[in-house]
Design an enzyme around this catalytic site. Structure first.
Site, PDB file in Angstrom:
ATOM      1  N   ARG A  29       3.581  -3.519  -2.042  1.00 38.05           N
ATOM      2  CA  ARG A  29       2.573  -2.641  -1.444  1.00 38.05           C
ATOM      3  C   ARG A  29       3.081  -1.202  -1.444  1.00 38.05           C
ATOM      4  O   ARG A  29       2.326  -0.256  -1.719  1.00 38.05           O
ATOM      5  CB  ARG A  29       2.230  -3.082  -0.022  1.00 38.05           C
ATOM      6  CG  ARG A  29       1.438  -4.376   0.044  1.00 38.05           C
ATOM      7  CD  ARG A  29       1.066  -4.738   1.472  1.00 38.05           C
ATOM      8  NE  ARG A  29       0.048  -3.854   2.016  1.00 38.05           N
ATOM      9  CZ  ARG A  29      -0.357  -3.877   3.282  1.00 38.05           C
ATOM     10  NH1 ARG A  29       0.191  -4.718   4.143  1.00 38.05           N
ATOM     11  NH2 ARG A  29      -1.295  -3.050   3.700  1.00 38.05           N
TER      12      ARG A  29
ATOM     13  N   CYS B  91       3.999   0.987   8.814  1.00 38.25           N
ATOM     14  CA  CYS B  91       3.695  -0.230   8.051  1.00 38.25           C
ATOM     15  C   CYS B  91       2.222  -0.157   7.653  1.00 38.25           C
ATOM     16  O   CYS B  91       1.733   0.909   7.289  1.00 38.25           O
ATOM     17  CB  CYS B  91       4.007  -1.476   8.882  1.00 38.25           C
ATOM     18  SG  CYS B  91       3.098  -1.570  10.443  1.00 38.25           S
TER      19      CYS B  91
END
Length: 278
Positions: A175, A233
């Site tokens: 990611r 995050c």
């Protein structure tokens, strides 16, 4: 006081005259709510706290798990029996993300005696700890939030910290590199951020690596004493676990609660891809 507690230590403290207030914060992103799991079996004395409604505000421009309204958070904590002068222990199913979110919020809001059960419910049962389906009677607590005890970042603050200090991206490496993005608007990372997946903070059984190992890991990323460190995050939940891991390693760190879900929602913000900070 340490920021984590082992299952054996919790067993001993739970038998004391004044046991810690115990919060069950089981949560699974995209999965069923944690309350049915709590009802099916929890650590004796634990009270369930819902991450989506009590530890976060409604999803929106500020991210998928923004800070909760302080009055909502305060009411939830008092209803769970949280008081300023009594230890609090939080646990989840074992991943540690949700428990760390509760730990961070309570610490940020001024509670000084909060720990996470290392390894969560899995560690408790592995150590032979009992479970119960009985909900405990709870005397209302008196906790009143006093925000600001831990450092909090907004989008501009995260961008600035990436330039002058160390900003860690706690998501999975793919990611970060921008190869996949299963949830948010666009793939990639905040320019200048370094990839530091939360999975590397724990061992195979879900407990944290020893403090020295964590300190070495973060030092190799430049996150060490004397350096400004921040973490983000996807939505500010797993990053709390990384802030906790840094605390175990002796490195204070700020949390960007809005995280990638807030950053990527604004098309004017820059996005970097690939394995380098950019």
């Amino acid at each position: 006081m340490s920021d984590i507690i082992t299952a054996s230590e919790l067993g001993s403290e739970s038998a004391a005259e004044q046991p810690p207030t115990l919060l069950d914060v089981r949560y699974q992103m995209g999965g069923p709510p944690g309350r049915p799991a709590y009802a099916a079996g929890h650590i004796p004395g634990a009270v369930y706290v819902d991450l989506e409604t009590e530890l976060a505000g409604p999803a929106g421009a500020a991210g998928r798990h923004p800070l909760p309204d302080l009055s909502v958070f305060a009411a939830a904590m008092r209803q769970a029996g949280v008081t300023a002068g009594r230890d609090v222990v939080v646990y989840d199913g074992g991943q540690g993300w949700a428990a760390a979110r509760a730990w961070w919020l309570l610490r940020w809001a001024g509670h000084t005696r909060v720990r996470v059960l290392d390894g969560g419910l899995a560690a408790w049962t592995a150590a032979g700890g009992p479970l119960t389906t009985e909900e405990p009677p709870v005397a209302p607590g008196d906790f009143t939030p006093a925000p600001g005890a831990l450092e909090l970042l907004d989008a501009d603050g995260a961008a600035a910290l990436a330039r002058r200090g160390v900003l860690l991206d706690a998501r999975a490496a793919e990611r970060y590199r921008g190869e996949v993005e299963p949830i948010d608007r666009i793939a990639g990372h905040i320019p200048g951020a370094l990839s530091a997946p939360t999975t590397e903070n724990v061992t195979a059984d879900g407990t944290f690596r020893p403090a020295a190992e964590l300190a070495d890991r973060f030092a190799r990323l430049g996150a060490k004493e004397g350096v400004e460190v921040g973490v983000y995050c996807g939505s500010g939940v797993s990053a709390a676990q990384e802030v906790l891991a840094l605390a175990v390693a002796g490195v204070p760190a700020a949390l960007y609660v809005g995280s990638w879900s807030e950053w990527s929602s604004d098309g004017t913000r820059p996005v970097a891809t690939g394995p380098q900070p950019g």
